[in-house]
Design a protein around this motif. Structure first.
Motif: not given
Length: 378
Positions: A310-314, A326-334
């Motif tokens: 919801g607030n971020e995506c892993l 390996v993990v990438i974190r991005v803000e918001g939705q994708t």
């Protein structure tokens, strides 16, 4: 409030060496959090300060007085336990007043102190209730109030929120933070929850196997971890690690070659290293970026799992250079989904470089340098 100083403090249970040469200076008014995995010795260290365990070697002083042989009541400490430790047959008022009554405090003074603390902790409507009639959060407030009324020099908290549910933990964290701000007291807090450590502490002490790995402010530990243990423990999700070799050393930047991958530049001072030395690159999930190149032509990575929060995506992908995804974190939705291929970039200034023993090389931030990275190559 008081300062607490530990000098080469050791604790042994028979042949088991639990706390090893701990040197620590806690200033007046500090909120210090001991954090680390289970079995690292953080609760034992707290019990040594409280006087609930004897120090095997070393010196402990509180407010300038050596306390190794002082019994707990004479150390000027107030302790809040994980299990609340309230007397079930006593009311809230009686639980809070009991310590003062044992100390032969004047009855009027006892009443004034208890009522003042009860008002500050919003316990006034609960004073005639017994512990079984209280919620977990209310019981913990009573335990904290019982410590406050004694006006100790140092407050000790032993995982006080671990028995509460998630929403109550957030509420109690806020209350404890406000309490520290209001009292200005010296507080030492033990937890295995790094969120509590990051949000409450003015200073964090990271422990592993009885040793202090690093001491510093929350952001200092987050941005400048001393080794891979601290880098992997502080932060959620934890820092990503990739194996590499040093190709070119330098004072400002260092060129490294990722195993079965390409060469990249990181901002690190490796003047004391040699070309060919093994190394580990660390980068936090939020600092990895997607590149603009064609992932199919350039051989980008394939995402295996995408978690929409919801607030971020892993996003997770596997690589031969790391034992874990390996993990990438991005803000918001994708709209990105599992199975998609992407090229990724490691900004040089956000890369951490560690030697083969896990010790961090000094970082040298030089600007927003970005280099495409294909971690799945041959």
């Amino acid at each position: 409030m008081a300062e607490v100083v530990l000098n080469k403090v050791n604790k042994k249970f028979g042949k088991v060496h639990v706390t090893k040469d701990v040197d620590l200076h806690i200033n007046k008014g500090d909120f210090v959090v001991f954090v680390g995995p289970s079995g690292c010795g953080k609760s034992t260290l707290l019990r040594l300060i409280a006087g609930l365990e004897d120090i095997t070697e070393g010196v402990l002083s509180i407010d300038g007085e050596v306390c190794n042989d002082l019994p707990p009541p004479e150390r000027g400490i107030g302790m809040v336990f994980q299990s609340y430790a309230l007397y079930p047959h006593m009311t809230v008022y009686e639980n809070m007043a009991f310590g003062l009554q044992l100390a032969k405090t004047d009855a009027n003074a006892v009443k004034d102190k208890v009522m003042g603390v009860a008002k500050a902790l919003q316990l006034e409507p609960l004073l005639e209730r017994k512990p079984k009639e209280l919620s977990g959060g209310q019981r913990q407030r009573v335990a904290i109030g019982r410590a406050i009324v004694r006006e100790p020099k140092v407050f000790l908290f032993d995982e006080p929120l671990s028995n509460l549910d998630a929403s109550l933990r957030v509420q109690m964290r806020m209350e404890i933070a406000r309490l520290h701000e209001r009292l200005g007291a010296t507080m030492i807090y033990v937890t295995h929850d790094q969120v509590e450590a990051m949000t409450l502490a003015t200073k964090i002490v990271v422990l592993d196997a009885g040793r202090v790995e690093q001491v510093g402010s929350p952001l200092e530990l987050y941005n400048h971890p001393a080794n891979t243990f601290v880098a992997g423990f502080i932060g959620s999700p934890k820092m990503n690690f990739l194996t590499a070799d040093i190709v070119e050393t330098g004072e400002i930047t260092t060129r490294v070659k990722i195993h079965r991958g390409q060469e990249i530049v990181v901002s690190a001072d490796t003047r004391n290293a040699k070309v060919g030395d093994p190394a580990v690159i660390g980068i936090r999930p939020e600092h990895i970026q997607f590149g603009e190149k064609d992932a199919i032509k350039e051989g980008g990575v394939e995402l295996s799992v995408v978690e929409q929060l919801g607030n971020e995506c892993l996003m997770y992908f596997s690589t031969p250079q790391s034992n874990e995804p390996v993990v990438i974190r991005v803000e918001g939705q994708t709209t990105i989904k599992a199975g998609d291929k992407r090229c990724i970039e490691f900004p040089a200034d956000y890369c951490h470089l560690f030697d083969k023993d896990g010790k961090a090389y000094p970082r040298s931030v030089v600007g927003e340098t970005k280099l495409s990275l294909v971690v799945g190559g041959d």
